[in-house]
Enzyme design. Structure first.
Site, mmCIF file in Angstrom:
data_model
loop_
_atom_site.group_PDB
_atom_site.id
_atom_site.type_symbol
_atom_site.label_atom_id
_atom_site.label_comp_id
_atom_site.label_asym_id
_atom_site.label_seq_id
_atom_site.Cartn_x
_atom_site.Cartn_y
_atom_site.Cartn_z
ATOM 1 N N ASP A 95 -4.825 -9.875 12.949
ATOM 2 C CA ASP A 95 -4.975 -8.448 13.242
ATOM 3 C C ASP A 95 -4.052 -8.098 14.415
ATOM 4 O OD1 ASP A 95 -5.846 -5.985 14.263
ATOM 5 O OD2 ASP A 95 -7.835 -6.278 13.348
ATOM 6 N N ILE A 96 -2.965 -7.376 14.128
ATOM 7 C CA ILE A 96 -1.946 -7.138 15.162
ATOM 8 C C ILE A 96 -2.529 -6.335 16.330
ATOM 9 C CG2 ILE A 96 0.319 -6.105 15.648
ATOM 10 C CD1 ILE A 96 1.046 -6.557 12.698
ATOM 11 N N LYS B 175 -11.894 -3.696 18.407
ATOM 12 C CA LYS B 175 -10.517 -4.088 18.724
ATOM 13 C C LYS B 175 -10.188 -3.845 20.190
ATOM 14 C CE LYS B 175 -8.825 -3.358 14.086
ATOM 15 N NZ LYS B 175 -7.658 -3.434 13.247
ATOM 16 N N ASN C 109 0.847 -1.198 0.000
ATOM 17 C CA ASN C 109 0.000 0.000 0.000
ATOM 18 C C ASN C 109 0.878 1.242 0.000
ATOM 19 O OD1 ASN C 109 0.472 0.905 2.874
ATOM 20 N ND2 ASN C 109 -0.220 -1.204 3.192
ATOM 21 N N ASP D 221 -4.510 -6.446 5.145
ATOM 22 C CA ASP D 221 -5.552 -7.278 5.771
ATOM 23 C C ASP D 221 -5.527 -8.706 5.223
ATOM 24 O OD1 ASP D 221 -6.480 -5.202 7.306
ATOM 25 O OD2 ASP D 221 -7.860 -4.482 5.761
ATOM 26 N N LYS E 167 -14.065 0.374 14.980
ATOM 27 C CA LYS E 167 -12.725 -0.180 15.239
ATOM 28 C C LYS E 167 -12.359 -0.058 16.711
ATOM 29 C CE LYS E 167 -9.493 -0.418 11.449
ATOM 30 N NZ LYS E 167 -8.614 0.262 10.550
ATOM 31 N N PHE F 35 -4.164 3.235 14.440
ATOM 32 C CA PHE F 35 -4.502 4.179 13.372
ATOM 33 C C PHE F 35 -5.536 3.533 12.450
ATOM 34 C CE2 PHE F 35 -1.780 8.030 12.962
ATOM 35 C CZ PHE F 35 -1.207 7.940 14.213
ATOM 36 N N LYS G 126 8.358 -17.385 -10.531
ATOM 37 C CA LYS G 126 7.676 -16.225 -11.127
ATOM 38 C C LYS G 126 6.493 -16.715 -11.970
ATOM 39 C CE LYS G 126 8.326 -12.321 -14.127
ATOM 40 N NZ LYS G 126 8.990 -11.890 -15.321
#
Ligand SMILES: Cc1cc2nc3c(=O)[nH]c(=O)nc-3n(C[C@H](O)[C@H](O)[C@H](O)COP(=O)(O)O)c2cc1C
Length: 397
Positions: free
Chosen positions: A306-307, A341, A210, A279, A337, A323, A289
């Protein structure tokens, strides 16, 4: 309690009989968390050996302005830039006179002139020398230049005289040094920050990732360190410089980052999850390859651990700041969230705008906890980091 965590101290040892106490000063500074490098003057070397100071400080002792090897890379300038604070203990009458007169006659005085670091001196000498007008005038000059003087103590001296001029106890000296940095609100806290963007391999040459640059995470690492915390920075895929005062651990995938976080989390009081963690990962990773063909290529993705959620589930959980990068229904999603969490804080980052968020030097966020929701206006990421930490410290510490 005062702390010297992350602080780099140069200890100048000059030619006073009390130089024999200098290894103990190194120890006491280290006890408070400082890294110490020693500069020994020619006079100092008459009273204490380079070897003792080297063994205790665990660093090479610097004693020669004319060291050819060190000067290849401008050793005295490097030392001057390295230090957060220069302490001269004991400070001889001769060295005090040299500093007051702006001399650069040896390594110690040259480093002092070349440094912007705070200077503290602990005069130690015979009581008559200490009372001498010339010495007192030199101290006045130094005080007018914002040099801090550690006052000598009174008592029986090595020469048999009684009076003012004895070097204070090493622990008192170290505590006075630590007091100089006392604005540090995270002193004594261990903070783990995840930074950057994880990478999920598809085959040996391709991956899913990302746009996170790691700038917001590094701003938090930098501010936590300035506030006195001991920081562990677990990062993935960043091209910005690391802070060498943190314990920096490189990872790649979400799985690796999860494993690394879990193996370091027990010692932490605060966890800040800034990294943009994928995710999903590719279910069937190809060892070779993947060859181009005219057929559609379907990649099956499976969810990553999910850390933040896993850290929040721990029995002995640290205070957690997560975040949330959102592009739609941003407030609603961030509230979900926070609840799902069980994080103490969610920092909501609207990444739909090009001017803030990913890759930009600026950001604009909303601080959300159970008790409050505060907008933090658009600013540089270092200011945003500062504001986040100030609000967090006020509510939780
Ligand atoms: C036995 C002895 C003890 C000394 N003790 C001191 C002292 O406690 N404080 C001081 O300022 N000078 C003291 N001096 C004088 C300094 O060592 C001398 O001025 C020296 O040049 C200082 O060098 P430096 O400032 O480069 O370290 C002493 C000298 C001798 C011979």
């Amino acid at each position: 309690m005062s702390s010297l965590t992350n602080k780099r101290i140069i200890l100048g040892v000059s030619g006073s009989i009390s130089a024999y106490k200098s290894p103990d000063i190194v120890r006491r500074l280290q006890d408070l968390g400082a890294e110490v490098r020693v500069i020994l003057t020619a006079g100092g070397a008459k009273f204490i050996t380079e070897l003792s100071l080297q063994a205790i400080s665990k660093n090479k002792v610097h004693n020669n302005l004319w060291d050819k090897d060190a000067e290849l890379s401008m050793g005295h300038i490097e030392l001057a830039k390295w230090a957060d604070l220069i302490l001269i203990a004991p400070a001889s009458a001769n060295t005090i006179a040299n500093i007051a007169n702006g001399k650069a006659c040896d390594l110690l005085t040259s480093v002092i002139l070349a440094s912007t670091a705070k200077l503290m001196i602990a005069p130690a000498m015979n009581q008559q020398m200490y009372q001498a007008n010339a010495l007192q005038t030199n101290l006045d000059i130094l005080i007018s230049r914002q040099v801090s003087i550690i006052q000598p103590e009174s008592g029986v001296q090595a020469c048999g005289d009684t009076g003012l001029g004895r070097l204070p106890e090493s622990s008192d000296i170290a505590n006075q040094v630590a007091k100089q940095f006392e604005t540090t609100q995270l002193s004594g806290k261990n903070v783990l920050v995840t930074v950057g963007a994880t990478i999920e391999p598809i085959d040996p040459v391709r991956y899913i990732s990302n746009h996170s640059s790691g700038k917001m995470g590094m701003a938090l690492v930098d501010r936590c360190i300035e506030m006195g915390a001991k920081v562990t920075c677990i990062y993935a895929n960043i091209s910005i410089p690391l802070n060498d005062k943190a314990l920096n651990i490189q990872t790649l995938s979400a799985d690796q980052m999860h494993e690394s976080v879990m193996s370091h989390i027990n010692q932490q009081q605060i966890f800040i999850a800034v990294a943009a963690v994928s995710d999903y990962r590719v279910k069937n990773l190809s060892n070779q390859k993947i060859k181009k063909s005219s057929d559609n290529l379907i990649l099956e993705l499976i969810p990553n651990k999910d850390i933040l959620a896993d850290v929040c589930k721990l029995n002995k959980k640290p205070l957690c700041i997560g975040f949330a990068a959102e592009t739609q229904n941003i407030l609603e999603n961030a509230q979900i969230k926070l609840k799902n969490k069980a994080s103490d804080v969610i920092i909501l980052n609207d990444v739909s705008s090009d001017e803030i968020g990913f890759n930009s030097d600026k950001n604009q966020v909303i601080f959300i906890s159970q008790n409050q929701q505060q907008n933090i206006a658009k600013n540089s990421k270092i200011k945003i980091a500062d504001n986040i930490l100030k609000i967090f410290i006020k509510e939780f510490l």
